[in-house]
Design a protein around this motif. Structure first.
Motif, PDB file in Angstrom:
ATOM      1  N   TRP A 275       0.686  -1.693  -0.463  1.00 34.29           N
ATOM      2  CA  TRP A 275      -0.010   0.295  -0.101  1.00 34.29           C
ATOM      3  C   TRP A 275       1.117   1.393  -0.380  1.00 34.29           C
ATOM      4  O   TRP A 275       0.089   2.806  -0.673  1.00 34.29           O
ATOM      5  CB  TRP A 275      -0.658  -0.002   1.216  1.00 34.29           C
ATOM      6  CG  TRP A 275      -1.876  -1.210   1.378  1.00 34.29           C
ATOM      7  CD1 TRP A 275      -1.546  -2.400   2.143  1.00 34.29           C
ATOM      8  CD2 TRP A 275      -3.382  -1.156   0.140  1.00 34.29           C
ATOM      9  NE1 TRP A 275      -2.991  -3.256   1.737  1.00 34.29           N
ATOM     10  CE2 TRP A 275      -3.705  -2.287   0.832  1.00 34.29           C
ATOM     11  CE3 TRP A 275      -3.660  -0.636  -0.517  1.00 34.29           C
ATOM     12  CZ2 TRP A 275      -4.740  -2.892  -0.152  1.00 34.29           C
ATOM     13  CZ3 TRP A 275      -4.508  -1.043  -0.922  1.00 34.29           C
ATOM     14  CH2 TRP A 275      -5.453  -2.510  -0.317  1.00 34.29           C
TER      15      TRP A 275
ATOM     16  N   GLY B 225      -6.475   1.843  -4.849  1.00 41.44           N
ATOM     17  CA  GLY B 225      -7.358   2.498  -5.958  1.00 41.44           C
ATOM     18  C   GLY B 225      -6.124   2.755  -7.011  1.00 41.44           C
ATOM     19  O   GLY B 225      -4.819   2.311  -7.214  1.00 41.44           O
ATOM     20  N   ARG B 226      -6.433   3.723  -7.466  1.00 36.62           N
ATOM     21  CA  ARG B 226      -5.576   4.741  -8.363  1.00 36.62           C
ATOM     22  C   ARG B 226      -6.012   6.158  -7.613  1.00 36.62           C
ATOM     23  O   ARG B 226      -5.890   7.384  -7.798  1.00 36.62           O
ATOM     24  CB  ARG B 226      -6.941   4.836  -9.371  1.00 36.62           C
ATOM     25  CG  ARG B 226      -5.966   3.900 -10.678  1.00 36.62           C
ATOM     26  CD  ARG B 226      -7.274   3.831 -11.974  1.00 36.62           C
ATOM     27  NE  ARG B 226      -5.686   3.892 -13.268  1.00 36.62           N
ATOM     28  CZ  ARG B 226      -5.812   2.327 -13.041  1.00 36.62           C
ATOM     29  NH1 ARG B 226      -5.655   1.403 -12.138  1.00 36.62           N
ATOM     30  NH2 ARG B 226      -5.014   1.662 -14.156  1.00 36.62           N
TER      31      ARG B 226
ATOM     32  N   GLN C 130      -1.197   6.564 -16.567  1.00 31.86           N
ATOM     33  CA  GLN C 130      -2.566   5.032 -15.692  1.00 31.86           C
ATOM     34  C   GLN C 130      -3.626   6.415 -15.373  1.00 31.86           C
ATOM     35  O   GLN C 130      -4.192   5.285 -14.898  1.00 31.86           O
ATOM     36  CB  GLN C 130      -0.953   4.692 -14.439  1.00 31.86           C
ATOM     37  CG  GLN C 130      -0.027   4.198 -14.413  1.00 31.86           C
ATOM     38  CD  GLN C 130       0.033   3.030 -15.298  1.00 31.86           C
ATOM     39  OE1 GLN C 130      -1.173   2.411 -15.163  1.00 31.86           O
ATOM     40  NE2 GLN C 130       0.583   2.224 -15.914  1.00 31.86           N
TER      41      GLN C 130
ATOM     42  N   ASN D 282     -11.795   7.303  -7.121  1.00 34.54           N
ATOM     43  CA  ASN D 282     -10.939   6.801  -7.473  1.00 34.54           C
ATOM     44  C   ASN D 282     -10.585   5.313  -6.330  1.00 34.54           C
ATOM     45  O   ASN D 282      -9.646   4.786  -6.689  1.00 34.54           O
ATOM     46  CB  ASN D 282     -10.174   7.716  -7.151  1.00 34.54           C
ATOM     47  CG  ASN D 282     -10.310   8.443  -8.571  1.00 34.54           C
ATOM     48  OD1 ASN D 282      -9.933   8.198  -9.179  1.00 34.54           O
ATOM     49  ND2 ASN D 282     -10.135   9.572  -7.701  1.00 34.54           N
ATOM     50  N   THR D 283     -10.813   5.169  -5.349  1.00 36.80           N
ATOM     51  CA  THR D 283     -10.381   3.670  -4.316  1.00 36.80           C
ATOM     52  C   THR D 283     -10.918   2.742  -5.082  1.00 36.80           C
ATOM     53  O   THR D 283     -10.616   1.535  -4.521  1.00 36.80           O
ATOM     54  CB  THR D 283     -10.330   4.427  -2.635  1.00 36.80           C
ATOM     55  OG1 THR D 283     -11.789   5.101  -2.354  1.00 36.80           O
ATOM     56  CG2 THR D 283      -9.724   5.209  -1.864  1.00 36.80           C
ATOM     57  N   GLN D 284     -12.497   3.175  -5.258  1.00 34.87           N
ATOM     58  CA  GLN D 284     -13.019   1.695  -6.325  1.00 34.87           C
ATOM     59  C   GLN D 284     -12.145   1.609  -7.413  1.00 34.87           C
ATOM     60  O   GLN D 284     -13.027   0.309  -8.079  1.00 34.87           O
ATOM     61  CB  GLN D 284     -14.750   2.277  -5.917  1.00 34.87           C
ATOM     62  CG  GLN D 284     -14.920   2.509  -4.560  1.00 34.87           C
ATOM     63  CD  GLN D 284     -14.675   1.640  -3.543  1.00 34.87           C
ATOM     64  OE1 GLN D 284     -15.070   0.319  -3.916  1.00 34.87           O
ATOM     65  NE2 GLN D 284     -14.358   2.001  -2.480  1.00 34.87           N
ATOM     66  N   ARG D 285     -11.597   2.256  -7.800  1.00 31.29           N
ATOM     67  CA  ARG D 285     -10.909   1.824  -9.396  1.00 31.29           C
ATOM     68  C   ARG D 285      -9.829   1.112  -9.440  1.00 31.29           C
ATOM     69  O   ARG D 285      -9.105   0.151  -7.907  1.00 31.29           O
ATOM     70  CB  ARG D 285     -10.325   3.423  -9.615  1.00 31.29           C
ATOM     71  CG  ARG D 285     -11.125   4.321 -10.132  1.00 31.29           C
ATOM     72  CD  ARG D 285     -10.845   5.221 -10.920  1.00 31.29           C
ATOM     73  NE  ARG D 285     -10.233   5.510 -11.721  1.00 31.29           N
ATOM     74  CZ  ARG D 285      -9.378   6.276 -12.364  1.00 31.29           C
ATOM     75  NH1 ARG D 285      -8.754   7.053 -12.128  1.00 31.29           N
ATOM     76  NH2 ARG D 285      -8.326   5.495 -13.557  1.00 31.29           N
ATOM     77  N   PRO D 286      -9.427  -0.015 -10.475  1.00 33.69           N
ATOM     78  CA  PRO D 286      -8.424  -1.013 -10.125  1.00 33.69           C
ATOM     79  C   PRO D 286      -6.745  -0.655 -10.112  1.00 33.69           C
ATOM     80  O   PRO D 286      -6.773   0.862  -9.987  1.00 33.69           O
ATOM     81  CB  PRO D 286      -8.318  -1.132 -11.799  1.00 33.69           C
ATOM     82  CG  PRO D 286      -9.707  -0.419 -13.025  1.00 33.69           C
ATOM     83  CD  PRO D 286      -9.868   0.644 -11.315  1.00 33.69           C
ATOM     84  N   ALA D 287      -6.201  -1.282  -9.172  1.00 34.30           N
ATOM     85  CA  ALA D 287      -5.572  -0.970  -8.257  1.00 34.30           C
ATOM     86  C   ALA D 287      -3.653  -0.397  -9.640  1.00 34.30           C
ATOM     87  O   ALA D 287      -3.699  -1.416 -10.692  1.00 34.30           O
ATOM     88  CB  ALA D 287      -4.804  -1.980  -7.432  1.00 34.30           C
ATOM     89  N   LEU D 288      -2.825  -0.136  -8.884  1.00 37.36           N
ATOM     90  CA  LEU D 288      -1.960   0.667 -10.219  1.00 37.36           C
ATOM     91  C   LEU D 288      -1.092  -0.076  -9.634  1.00 37.36           C
ATOM     92  O   LEU D 288      -0.627  -1.175  -8.471  1.00 37.36           O
ATOM     93  CB  LEU D 288      -1.307   1.682  -9.493  1.00 37.36           C
ATOM     94  CG  LEU D 288      -2.468   3.312 -10.063  1.00 37.36           C
ATOM     95  CD1 LEU D 288      -1.842   4.679  -8.800  1.00 37.36           C
ATOM     96  CD2 LEU D 288      -2.452   3.517 -11.036  1.00 37.36           C
ATOM     97  N   ALA D 289       0.150  -0.551 -10.809  1.00 32.16           N
ATOM     98  CA  ALA D 289       0.679  -1.453 -10.814  1.00 32.16           C
ATOM     99  C   ALA D 289       2.533  -0.747 -10.577  1.00 32.16           C
ATOM    100  O   ALA D 289       2.242  -0.288 -12.102  1.00 32.16           O
ATOM    101  CB  ALA D 289       0.747  -2.454 -12.559  1.00 32.16           C
TER     102      ALA D 289
END
Length: 251
Positions: A142, A164-165, A194, A228-235
């Motif tokens: 995190w 998330g994002r 991203q 944005n915390t509900q969006r897909p996590a960043l790589a």
């Protein structure tokens, strides 16, 4: 007439946070202060950041939780790449002895941030409890470091939290001219590539403002965090192609 102290919720470990709108207002001794106590474990920190709340306290104080209004943020598209920094960045990107890395030296970065002198501050808010807490966040994926490496040496960097994002900037340090700005530019380039909406800066400083950060209303900030915390996590891997977002011509 003696002024009565403002009420401040005292949290026990595991307690829910108050609504950010209940934080002390602009006329209070500490605008934005929301609560005290609680814990700095990973789950509590994730709940805090996901609600637009962050910890900030000095040695000898209890854990203090804040949600400032307005909130300082940097929209990646508004990053100001001044002429001198643009030249420095172009030289850095072209030099094979220079590299931007993510997460290769997180502990060294946060410890350097903790020991770097700050203008107008005699101590640090990155106390041992905070060091342990963010190292635990990093081990769980995190918290991340953005690092400027020159000739095989760590020259500067920053660390942040990401859910998330949603990206929450924490602190930066430098050991060479513009090294922390290069790290921030790298984070901005990554966030642009991203589609990250904004980078939380927490506090209003002239340095951040000079780089394009600005204040927004807390309600808008919290809404953006929830979104944005509900969006897909960043790589969290830095590809040099991301520099095209700032200094290289796009294909």
């Amino acid at each position: 007439m003696t002024r009565r102290p403002l009420p401040l919720p005292w949290l026990q470990p595991g307690d829910a946070f108050p609504d950010p709108g209940q934080a002390w207002g602009p006329d209070a001794p500490a605008p934005g202060l929301l609560a005290a106590g609680g814990a700095l474990d990973v789950d509590t920190l994730l709940r805090a950041y996901g609600s637009g709340i962050f910890p900030w306290f000095s040695q000898g104080q209890p854990i203090l939780w804040w949600s400032t209004d307005p909130r300082m943020v940097l929209f990646p598209g508004e990053f100001r790449l001044h002429r001198s920094l643009r030249k420095t960045l172009a030289k850095f990107v072209a030099d094979p002895h220079c590299e931007l890395r993510f997460d290769s030296a997180f502990s060294e970065v946060i410890r350097a941030c903790a020991t770097s002198p700050r203008e107008g501050q005699s101590g640090t808010w990155i106390v041992p409890e905070m060091l342990r807490a963010y190292q635990a966040l990093h081990r769980r994926g995190w918290a991340h470091s953005v690092e400027t490496w020159i000739d095989g040496q760590l020259a500067g960097g920053l660390y942040c939290v990401s859910i998330g994002r949603a990206v929450f900037g924490e602190s930066m340090f430098t050991r060479a001219p513009d090294a922390s700005k290069i790290a921030l530019a790298g984070l901005v380039a990554f966030c642009r590539a991203q589609q990250v909406e904004m980078i939380d800066c927490q506090q209003n400083t002239s340095h951040l403002a000079s780089l394009g950060a600005r204040e927004i209303e807390r309600a808008n900030f919290v809404a953006a965090v929830l979104r944005n915390t509900q969006r897909p996590a960043l790589a969290w891997e830095f590809d040099p192609v991301y520099w095209r977002e700032l200094v290289l011509p796009k294909a």
